[in-house]
Design an enzyme around this catalytic site. Sequence first.
Site, mmCIF file in Angstrom:
data_model
loop_
_atom_site.group_PDB
_atom_site.id
_atom_site.type_symbol
_atom_site.label_atom_id
_atom_site.label_comp_id
_atom_site.label_asym_id
_atom_site.label_seq_id
_atom_site.Cartn_x
_atom_site.Cartn_y
_atom_site.Cartn_z
ATOM 1 N N GLN A 1 0.847 -1.198 0.000
ATOM 2 C CA GLN A 1 0.000 0.000 0.000
ATOM 3 C C GLN A 1 0.883 1.249 0.000
ATOM 4 O O GLN A 1 0.389 2.357 -0.105
ATOM 5 C CB GLN A 1 -0.894 0.003 1.246
ATOM 6 C CG GLN A 1 -1.865 -1.161 1.301
ATOM 7 C CD GLN A 1 -2.443 -1.335 2.699
ATOM 8 O OE1 GLN A 1 -3.370 -0.634 3.089
ATOM 9 N NE2 GLN A 1 -1.899 -2.258 3.465
ATOM 10 N N ASN A 2 2.187 1.042 0.141
ATOM 11 C CA ASN A 2 3.095 2.194 0.244
ATOM 12 C C ASN A 2 3.394 2.802 -1.119
ATOM 13 O O ASN A 2 3.464 2.101 -2.120
ATOM 14 C CB ASN A 2 4.399 1.776 0.924
ATOM 15 C CG ASN A 2 4.168 1.304 2.341
ATOM 16 O OD1 ASN A 2 3.106 1.545 2.905
ATOM 17 N ND2 ASN A 2 5.135 0.630 2.925
ATOM 18 N N HIS B 1 -1.534 1.615 -4.177
ATOM 19 C CA HIS B 1 -1.993 3.001 -3.993
ATOM 20 C C HIS B 1 -1.164 4.017 -4.772
ATOM 21 O O HIS B 1 -1.155 5.195 -4.434
ATOM 22 C CB HIS B 1 -2.000 3.359 -2.486
ATOM 23 C CG HIS B 1 -3.026 2.589 -1.703
ATOM 24 N ND1 HIS B 1 -3.005 2.475 -0.325
ATOM 25 C CD2 HIS B 1 -4.126 1.906 -2.111
ATOM 26 C CE1 HIS B 1 -4.037 1.744 0.072
ATOM 27 N NE2 HIS B 1 -4.728 1.387 -0.990
HETATM 28 C C1 BJW Z 1 4.676 -1.114 12.443
HETATM 29 C C2 BJW Z 1 5.852 -0.452 12.758
HETATM 30 C C3 BJW Z 1 7.066 -1.152 12.563
HETATM 31 C C4 BJW Z 1 4.210 0.889 13.136
HETATM 32 N N1 BJW Z 1 7.047 -2.399 12.096
HETATM 33 N N2 BJW Z 1 4.683 -2.341 11.994
HETATM 34 C C5 BJW Z 1 -17.013 5.273 3.266
HETATM 35 C C6 BJW Z 1 -16.948 6.313 2.318
HETATM 36 C C7 BJW Z 1 -16.022 6.265 1.236
HETATM 37 C C8 BJW Z 1 -15.165 5.186 1.099
HETATM 38 C C9 BJW Z 1 -15.255 4.173 2.055
HETATM 39 C C10 BJW Z 1 -16.166 4.213 3.101
HETATM 40 N N3 BJW Z 1 -16.003 3.090 3.865
HETATM 41 C C11 BJW Z 1 -15.008 2.347 3.310
HETATM 42 C C12 BJW Z 1 -14.553 2.988 2.216
HETATM 43 C C13 BJW Z 1 -13.453 2.546 1.336
HETATM 44 C C14 BJW Z 1 -12.163 3.257 1.709
HETATM 45 C C15 BJW Z 1 -11.736 2.802 3.109
HETATM 46 O O1 BJW Z 1 -11.204 1.733 3.281
HETATM 47 N N4 BJW Z 1 -11.972 3.619 4.148
HETATM 48 C C16 BJW Z 1 -11.710 3.200 5.530
HETATM 49 C C17 BJW Z 1 -10.638 4.077 6.162
HETATM 50 C C18 BJW Z 1 -13.008 3.273 6.258
HETATM 51 N N5 BJW Z 1 -11.233 2.859 0.702
HETATM 52 C C19 BJW Z 1 -11.096 3.538 -0.431
HETATM 53 O O2 BJW Z 1 -11.720 4.557 -0.654
HETATM 54 C C20 BJW Z 1 -10.208 2.921 -1.477
HETATM 55 N N6 BJW Z 1 -10.871 2.851 -2.739
HETATM 56 C C21 BJW Z 1 -11.962 2.120 -2.911
HETATM 57 O O3 BJW Z 1 -12.451 1.448 -2.033
HETATM 58 O O4 BJW Z 1 -12.477 2.207 -4.183
HETATM 59 C C22 BJW Z 1 -13.817 1.781 -4.389
HETATM 60 C C23 BJW Z 1 -14.700 2.967 -4.073
HETATM 61 C C24 BJW Z 1 -14.836 3.968 -5.021
HETATM 62 C C25 BJW Z 1 -15.682 5.043 -4.733
HETATM 63 C C26 BJW Z 1 -16.327 5.130 -3.495
HETATM 64 C C27 BJW Z 1 -16.138 4.129 -2.548
HETATM 65 C C28 BJW Z 1 -15.308 3.047 -2.832
HETATM 66 C C29 BJW Z 1 -8.951 3.752 -1.684
HETATM 67 C C30 BJW Z 1 -8.086 3.761 -0.481
HETATM 68 C C31 BJW Z 1 -6.899 4.673 -0.732
HETATM 69 C C32 BJW Z 1 -6.056 4.879 0.518
HETATM 70 N N7 BJW Z 1 -5.105 5.906 0.254
HETATM 71 C C33 BJW Z 1 -4.064 6.200 1.237
HETATM 72 C C34 BJW Z 1 -3.212 7.405 0.739
HETATM 73 C C35 BJW Z 1 -2.310 6.955 -0.411
HETATM 74 C C36 BJW Z 1 -1.435 8.059 -0.912
HETATM 75 C C37 BJW Z 1 -0.436 8.537 0.117
HETATM 76 O O5 BJW Z 1 0.297 7.751 0.740
HETATM 77 O O6 BJW Z 1 -0.376 9.723 0.303
HETATM 78 O O7 BJW Z 1 -3.245 5.042 1.425
HETATM 79 S S1 BJW Z 1 -4.707 6.509 2.870
HETATM 80 C C38 BJW Z 1 -3.445 5.625 3.723
HETATM 81 O O8 BJW Z 1 -3.979 4.413 4.341
HETATM 82 C C39 BJW Z 1 -2.471 5.143 2.641
HETATM 83 C C40 BJW Z 1 -2.096 3.799 3.148
HETATM 84 O O9 BJW Z 1 -1.580 3.011 2.086
HETATM 85 C C41 BJW Z 1 -3.399 3.272 3.706
HETATM 86 C C42 BJW Z 1 -3.230 2.154 4.693
HETATM 87 O O10 BJW Z 1 -2.515 2.560 5.815
HETATM 88 P P1 BJW Z 1 -1.409 1.592 6.450
HETATM 89 O O11 BJW Z 1 -0.319 1.402 5.471
HETATM 90 O O12 BJW Z 1 -2.042 0.392 6.986
HETATM 91 O O13 BJW Z 1 -0.802 2.532 7.594
HETATM 92 P P2 BJW Z 1 -1.356 2.816 9.091
HETATM 93 O O14 BJW Z 1 -0.721 4.042 9.540
HETATM 94 O O15 BJW Z 1 -2.823 2.726 9.152
HETATM 95 O O16 BJW Z 1 -0.817 1.574 9.932
HETATM 96 C C43 BJW Z 1 0.554 1.363 10.174
HETATM 97 C C44 BJW Z 1 0.708 0.076 10.956
HETATM 98 O O17 BJW Z 1 2.079 -0.183 11.120
HETATM 99 C C45 BJW Z 1 0.096 0.138 12.360
HETATM 100 O O18 BJW Z 1 -0.693 -1.010 12.555
HETATM 101 C C46 BJW Z 1 1.322 0.135 13.286
HETATM 102 O O19 BJW Z 1 1.076 -0.551 14.507
HETATM 103 C C47 BJW Z 1 2.321 -0.590 12.447
HETATM 104 N N8 BJW Z 1 3.735 -0.260 12.709
HETATM 105 N N9 BJW Z 1 5.613 0.812 13.215
HETATM 106 C C48 BJW Z 1 5.912 -2.967 11.829
HETATM 107 N N10 BJW Z 1 8.316 -0.549 12.853
#
Ligand code: BJW
Length: 240
Positions: A98-99, A116
């Site tokens: 996702q990075n 992403h």
């Molecule tokens: C360690 C550590 C160490 C710390 N070692 N571990 C209601 C309305 C509209 C949409 C939705 C809705 N409900 C659901 C949705 C869908 C939505 C969604 O999922 N929302 C939820 C938040 C509720 N998803 C989307 O909209 C996606 N598209 C989609 O579904 O399309 C269909 C659709 C179309 C039209 C309408 C609706 C649906 C797209 C998602 C895009 C996410 N984009 C981002 C930004 C990317 C660009 C950028 O980087 O700038 O992606 S947001 C952000 O979150 C980024 C990440 O890739 C993503 C995930 O985060 P990640 O990587 O898990 O990070 P963290 O910070 O959450 O977690 C880090 C973890 O590491 C923690 O657990 C720590 O404990 C751990 N950690 N140090 C190992 N050293």
Amino acid sequence: MIFESIKNQIKDVKKIAFVTGAGISQESGIPTFRGKGGLWRNHDAMKLATIDAFYENPKLVWEWYNERRENIFSVSPNQGHKAIADLEKYVKVVILTQNIDGLHQKAGSSEVLELHGSIVKIKCTVCDFKDEIMTKFSEIPPLCKCGNILRPDVVWFGESLPEEIWKHAIVQASQCDMMIIAGTSLVVSPANTLPIYAKQNNAYLIEINPEKTEMSSEMDLIINDTSANVLPKIVSMFKE
Ligand code: BJW
Ligand code: ZN
């Protein structure tokens, strides 16, 4: 004890899929989205990563990306990224990340699916211009030759993932016999459905994360430690 159970599993493993998130790059100096790192100048990163935020205040969102670009381009892969790259010598590996930071590729991994997008890439909000730019933008928001605003070529909330990459990711998840989920909170869909596809293939699921996630109960093995600590230990078992 934990590593003993992995040893038993890896004997017959042919393909490992990794699902990675911001946590795997945390030890390279890139903040995560949620938790401690999730605030940028008092703005919630989750609110900035939307198309609405971009059109409301493109300058602000571009400032966020400009700072992140500068940081990301200056940091290096850590022991976690490097261990995954090393693992390719012993078994088939695919990374579903996702990075947007490109650190898996920088570490030498050859099969990386960027779900992403990528922070190096930019695209026009109107015409079909796309490019890869490594330098800092001095004027923000940067403009396209057509006169409209350029944006980072990343996936924001409410936007679809790149179709072909996502389809390929589902195939890879459905075909692996081990999935290692490292550094992701698994709160964002559809990336958080990948372990389900792997489970349907009876894959062995390992989660590496210092914290519990919403899907921890679905895992076969949970290792509550950082990815840079754990991944080199797992990879060393393939060398024995
Ligand atoms: C360690 C550590 C160490 C710390 N070692 N571990 C209601 C309305 C509209 C949409 C939705 C809705 N409900 C659901 C949705 C869908 C939505 C969604 O999922 N929302 C939820 C938040 C509720 N998803 C989307 O909209 C996606 N598209 C989609 O579904 O399309 C269909 C659709 C179309 C039209 C309408 C609706 C649906 C797209 C998602 C895009 C996410 N984009 C981002 C930004 C990317 C660009 C950028 O980087 O700038 O992606 S947001 C952000 O979150 C980024 C990440 O890739 C993503 C995930 O985060 P990640 O990587 O898990 O990070 P963290 O910070 O959450 O977690 C880090 C973890 O590491 C923690 O657990 C720590 O404990 C751990 N950690 N140090 C190992 N050293
Ligand atoms: Zn244009």
